[in-house]
Design a protein around this motif. Structure first.
Motif, PDB file in Angstrom:
ATOM      1  N   ALA A  60       9.631  -2.364  34.125  1.00  0.00           N
ATOM      2  CA  ALA A  60      10.368  -3.594  33.830  1.00  0.00           C
ATOM      3  C   ALA A  60      10.176  -4.006  32.378  1.00  0.00           C
ATOM      4  CB  ALA A  60       9.913  -4.713  34.768  1.00  0.00           C
ATOM      5  N   GLY A  61       8.933  -3.921  31.891  1.00  0.00           N
ATOM      6  CA  GLY A  61       8.678  -4.276  30.496  1.00  0.00           C
ATOM      7  C   GLY A  61       9.386  -3.353  29.528  1.00  0.00           C
ATOM      8  N   ALA A  62       9.422  -2.062  29.873  1.00  0.00           N
ATOM      9  CA  ALA A  62      10.099  -1.097  29.001  1.00  0.00           C
ATOM     10  C   ALA A  62      11.600  -1.368  28.929  1.00  0.00           C
ATOM     11  CB  ALA A  62       9.839   0.322  29.498  1.00  0.00           C
ATOM     12  N   PHE A  63      12.191  -1.824  30.030  1.00  0.00           N
ATOM     13  CA  PHE A  63      13.611  -2.188  30.004  1.00  0.00           C
ATOM     14  C   PHE A  63      13.856  -3.317  29.003  1.00  0.00           C
ATOM     15  CE2 PHE A  63      14.315  -0.415  34.467  1.00  0.00           C
ATOM     16  CZ  PHE A  63      15.127   0.614  34.018  1.00  0.00           C
ATOM     17  N   LEU A  64      12.983  -4.321  29.007  1.00  0.00           N
ATOM     18  CA  LEU A  64      13.132  -5.437  28.070  1.00  0.00           C
ATOM     19  C   LEU A  64      12.993  -4.956  26.631  1.00  0.00           C
ATOM     20  CD1 LEU A  64      11.044  -8.183  29.921  1.00  0.00           C
ATOM     21  CD2 LEU A  64      13.532  -8.087  29.692  1.00  0.00           C
ATOM     22  N   ALA A  65      12.041  -4.050  26.401  1.00  0.00           N
ATOM     23  CA  ALA A  65      11.828  -3.539  25.045  1.00  0.00           C
ATOM     24  C   ALA A  65      13.032  -2.738  24.563  1.00  0.00           C
ATOM     25  CB  ALA A  65      10.564  -2.683  25.012  1.00  0.00           C
ATOM     26  N   ARG A  66      13.551  -1.866  25.434  1.00  0.00           N
ATOM     27  CA  ARG A  66      14.698  -1.049  25.030  1.00  0.00           C
ATOM     28  C   ARG A  66      15.945  -1.904  24.824  1.00  0.00           C
ATOM     29  NH1 ARG A  66      12.326   3.066  28.386  1.00  0.00           N
ATOM     30  NH2 ARG A  66      13.444   2.358  30.236  1.00  0.00           N
ATOM     31  N   LEU A  67      16.092  -2.948  25.635  1.00  0.00           N
ATOM     32  CA  LEU A  67      17.227  -3.844  25.449  1.00  0.00           C
ATOM     33  C   LEU A  67      17.152  -4.515  24.082  1.00  0.00           C
ATOM     34  CD1 LEU A  67      19.724  -5.369  26.529  1.00  0.00           C
ATOM     35  CD2 LEU A  67      18.144  -7.121  27.356  1.00  0.00           C
ATOM     36  N   GLY A  69      15.797  -3.338  21.435  1.00  0.00           N
ATOM     37  CA  GLY A  69      16.151  -2.341  20.433  1.00  0.00           C
ATOM     38  C   GLY A  69      17.643  -2.115  20.316  1.00  0.00           C
ATOM     39  N   ARG A  70      18.363  -2.296  21.415  1.00  0.00           N
ATOM     40  CA  ARG A  70      19.815  -2.112  21.397  1.00  0.00           C
ATOM     41  C   ARG A  70      20.559  -3.409  21.080  1.00  0.00           C
ATOM     42  NH1 ARG A  70      21.374   2.139  26.281  1.00  0.00           N
ATOM     43  NH2 ARG A  70      19.798   3.709  25.771  1.00  0.00           N
ATOM     44  N   MET A 246      10.553   2.772  20.594  1.00  0.00           N
ATOM     45  CA  MET A 246       9.718   3.745  21.295  1.00  0.00           C
ATOM     46  C   MET A 246       8.288   3.239  21.334  1.00  0.00           C
ATOM     47  SD  MET A 246       9.147   6.858  18.548  1.00  0.00           S
ATOM     48  CE  MET A 246      10.833   7.400  18.647  1.00  0.00           C
ATOM     49  N   ASP A 247       7.493   3.811  22.251  1.00  0.00           N
ATOM     50  CA  ASP A 247       6.085   3.446  22.293  1.00  0.00           C
ATOM     51  C   ASP A 247       5.270   4.481  21.519  1.00  0.00           C
ATOM     52  OD1 ASP A 247       5.679   5.678  23.969  1.00  0.00           O
ATOM     53  OD2 ASP A 247       5.923   4.472  25.787  1.00  0.00           O
ATOM     54  N   GLY A 248       3.974   4.257  21.431  1.00  0.00           N
ATOM     55  CA  GLY A 248       3.117   5.137  20.643  1.00  0.00           C
ATOM     56  C   GLY A 248       3.086   6.559  21.158  1.00  0.00           C
ATOM     57  N   ASN A 249       3.113   6.729  22.474  1.00  0.00           N
ATOM     58  CA  ASN A 249       3.105   8.074  23.043  1.00  0.00           C
ATOM     59  C   ASN A 249       4.366   8.847  22.678  1.00  0.00           C
ATOM     60  OD1 ASN A 249       0.629   7.629  24.171  1.00  0.00           O
ATOM     61  ND2 ASN A 249       1.275   7.883  26.291  1.00  0.00           N
ATOM     62  N   GLN A 250       5.508   8.178  22.736  1.00  0.00           N
ATOM     63  CA  GLN A 250       6.755   8.842  22.349  1.00  0.00           C
ATOM     64  C   GLN A 250       6.735   9.203  20.871  1.00  0.00           C
ATOM     65  OE1 GLN A 250       9.245   5.612  23.760  1.00  0.00           O
ATOM     66  NE2 GLN A 250      10.135   6.918  25.340  1.00  0.00           N
ATOM     67  N   ALA A 251       6.226   8.297  20.039  1.00  0.00           N
ATOM     68  CA  ALA A 251       6.145   8.576  18.603  1.00  0.00           C
ATOM     69  C   ALA A 251       5.253   9.783  18.337  1.00  0.00           C
ATOM     70  CB  ALA A 251       5.619   7.345  17.863  1.00  0.00           C
ATOM     71  N   LEU A 252       4.137   9.880  19.064  1.00  0.00           N
ATOM     72  CA  LEU A 252       3.230  11.017  18.903  1.00  0.00           C
ATOM     73  C   LEU A 252       3.915  12.319  19.308  1.00  0.00           C
ATOM     74  CD1 LEU A 252       0.479  12.250  18.345  1.00  0.00           C
ATOM     75  CD2 LEU A 252      -0.247  11.533  20.624  1.00  0.00           C
TER      76      LEU A 252
END
Length: 372
Positions: A60-67, A69-70, A246-252
């Motif tokens: 749920a939190g990731a949905f808010l973050a991606r929204l 960003g868009r 993106m989060d830190g894991n994706q950036a890595l």
């Protein structure tokens, strides 16, 4: 015989009598305090979701973050992940701003508590005057504490009702996402698209169930329990560059690809798993391969095999997984084999903190083996 009674008038009288008999609670907006349907403009908000990891808090939190960003907004997140296989208490905090966001925020403006322990453990992180949105099926707050605004919604019951009971209480996270979308006047169509993208490739019923839960949350009459709704001010970006969230894991993971790494192996463990998922998906696009091994020792050994054949490889894990790799890591250190190891740290060895915090991860990074 008296005049015939208009049934509509009678219903209004009964409703008025009931209102007099039942005093308003701290969770409900009174008649004179009815919600203003015009959203209040805000530039920044810190939202903390507190529950259990198996409830999909991070999703749920990731949905808010991606929204964000868009939607040309800045965003920064913070989350905790329990180091237990069955899950446990977890949070996801997201800070959304119309201007520049430089931290995830110290205090929350808006706290969502799924359980009693969520309320008790995180109330001190809610700023005075902030909104506590709680699941009234599972949480009994102290309404005598007048520092906060209390909004009780039967999240569990309404989710089960919306989904017909087929998913039990699964989907509460998406119901809450819909509720937050209504309160903050978020872009519903973009969120629905994100939900569809998230579950793309799965059975169509899963997508439909998620959208049903979202719609049920969005349709909840928040004006009855909250006197204000909000919307983020739109401040156009001046740079004209596309924004990536993106989060830190994706950036890595993408950093490894950009650095030329094409081979690796791993074994799933939170919070390393999301890096592994990106590498498994992306390496083949560049002529490489990422192998899911049968265990931690097999994963590091496969990666060393790639390196021994002349291809720089990557492996990774967290906490106890790094300990299980230590035999092969020790050999690689002595043999001076090139290998990239991602240690997505947790509190210590084993599952969590069985005794005290120690420096085992640091010692392994320096000396390349366990403490023998």
């Amino acid at each position: 015989m008296g005049d015939p009674v208009n049934p509509d008038v009678a219903a209004v009288r009964r409703s008025a009598a009931a209102d007099k008999a039942t005093p308003p609670t701290a969770t409900a907006a009174s008649q004179s305090d009815r919600a203003d349907l015009r959203p209040e403009n805000i530039q920044d908000a810190v939202i903390r979701l507190a529950g259990n990891s198996q409830d999909g808090i991070q999703t749920a939190g990731a949905f808010l973050a991606r929204l964000a960003g868009r939607s040309d907004q800045d965003v920064m997140t913070y989350m905790t992940i329990p180091s237990t296989i069955s899950g446990g208490p977890s949070i996801f905090q997201v800070r959304i701003g119309s201007g520049e966001v430089l931290s995830a925020g110290d205090e929350a403006d808006f706290l969502v508590a799924f359980y009693q322990h969520s309320y008790q453990d995180h109330l001190d992180f809610l700023k005075e005057g902030g909104v506590l949105l709680y699941d009234s099926d599972n949480v009994e707050p102290n309404l005598d504490d007048k520092r906060f605004v209390y909004v009780g919604v039967p999240i569990t019951g309404l989710t089960v009702e919306a989904l017909g009971g087929t998913a039990k209480d699964k989907g509460k996270n998406i119901f809450v996402l819909g509720l937050i979308s209504k309160i903050f006047s978020l872009d519903v169509e973009k969120l629905k698209k994100l939900i569809s993208e998230k579950f793309a490739g799965k059975d169509e019923s899963i997508v439909n169930t998620a959208l049903m839960a979202f719609q049920a949350g969005y349709a909840y009459p928040v004006g009855k329990v909250l006197t204000h709704q909000y919307q983020f001010e739109h401040i156009p970006k001046t740079g004209g560059r596309a924004q990536i969230t993106m989060d830190g894991n994706q950036a890595l993971a993408y950093g490894l690809i950009a650095g030329g790494v094409r081979y690796g192996a791993g074994y799933p463990i939170t919070p390393w798993s999301s890096i592994m998922e990106v590498l498994r998906r992306e390496f083949p696009k560049y002529g490489g391969i990422f192998v899911q091994a049968e265990d931690e020792l097999g994963a590091v050994s496969l990666s060393l095999g790639f390196s021994y054949a002349g291809y720089l490889a990557v492996t990774g894990s967290a906490g106890p997984g790094i300990s299980l790799k230590s035999e092969a890591i020790g050999w690689a250190s002595m043999a001076e084999m090139p290998l990239i190891i991602c240690n997505i740290q947790r509190g210590g060895p084993s599952t969590g903190l069985p005794t005290n915090v120690e420096q085992s991860d640091l010692h392994q990074a320096i000396f390349g083996s366990h403490g023998d």
